[in-house]
Scaffold this active site. Structure first.
Site, PDB file in Angstrom:
ATOM      1  CD  GLU A 181      -2.818  -1.313   0.138  1.00  0.00           C
ATOM      2  OE1 GLU A 181      -2.978  -0.330  -0.604  1.00  0.00           O
ATOM      3  OE2 GLU A 181      -3.407  -2.399  -0.021  1.00  0.00           O
ATOM      4  CB  CYS A 238      -5.853  -2.782   6.645  1.00  0.00           C
ATOM      5  SG  CYS A 238      -6.108  -4.547   6.963  1.00  0.00           S
ATOM      6  CG  HIS A 243      -4.116  -5.250   2.248  1.00  0.00           C
ATOM      7  ND1 HIS A 243      -4.305  -3.908   2.024  1.00  0.00           N
ATOM      8  CD2 HIS A 243      -4.909  -5.567   3.304  1.00  0.00           C
ATOM      9  CE1 HIS A 243      -5.169  -3.429   2.907  1.00  0.00           C
ATOM     10  NE2 HIS A 243      -5.555  -4.416   3.684  1.00  0.00           N
TER      11      HIS A 243
END
Length: 218
Positions: free
Chosen positions: A78, A140, A164
């Site tokens: 991310e 998250c 992830h």
């Protein structure tokens, strides 16, 4: 020192691959750096307290937080953490956050991990990896935001970001059985059947961590 975090299971799922991968990495040494792993409860308020406390206590050079993204087919790095939460599922306490993660915080942070280098190294090892511009609106993303916010304020030399992971194959097998037993949807109406072997996830994370550590050492 390198801090790796994962989450306990949530949403009725039997396992969370982020917990299993984090536990597998605990105690490893990569590039001379010790990995310390911690598993967080799926609890917004507890996470908001625990992450800053862990960072202050351990003072890691690198932080990589892990979480599950159902339907993802590969390791996903991310790039952005947004100051916004919208929990479609309640956390383990029944709380559904809807609003800013930190009321007076900036709108977002960019990951400080060397995502391009990590992605290239993982792919060079023959393992699938991609980057993403959204960590979603659940815990998250909130974890990534809390971590980056705390580091920006108190530990500016710490690299931090979120990765992830896909389902484990056994989780998809269990999901397929559930869909068949419920008889409410046809198989093709679900889009979250992708999975990845746990050992491949662990290998990819080791490569990514080693790459990040090399960059951190200059």
């Amino acid at each position: 020192m390198i801090l790796v975090t994962g989450f306990q299971g949530y949403g009725g799922r039997s396992d969370n691959p982020s917990e299993q991968v984090a536990r597998a990495l605990d105690g490893d040494r990569i590039g001379g750096a010790l990995i310390r792993s911690h598993v967080l409860p799926v609890d917004f308020a507890a996470m908001c307290r625990r992450m800053p406390a862990l960072i202050d206590e351990l003072r890691p050079r690198i932080i990589i937080s892990l979480g599950l993204w159902p339907g993802e087919a590969m390791v996903r790095i991310e790039r952005v953490a947004a100051n916004w939460s919208w929990f479609e599922l309640p956390d383990a306490t029944g709380h559904r956050q809807n609003g800013k993660v930190i009321g007076d915080g900036p709108d977002g942070y960019l990951s400080t991990l060397p995502a391009d280098a990590m992605q290239a190294a993982i792919r060079a090892a023959g393992l699938p990896c991609r980057q993403s511009g959204s960590a979603g609106t659940y815990l998250c993303n909130a974890t990534s935001y809390i971590t980056l916010h705390h580091c920006a304020q108190h530990h500016p030399d710490t690299m931090a970001g979120f990765v992830h992971l896909p389902y484990l194959p056994a989780q998809v097998a269990e999901l397929l059985d559930q869909v068949a037993a419920e008889g409410a949807l046809e198989m093709h109406q679900r889009a979250d059947y992708a999975s990845m072997n746990q050992e491949d996830m662990i290998t990819a994370l080791r490569i990514g961590i080693e790459t990040a550590w090399t960059v951190a050492q200059g």
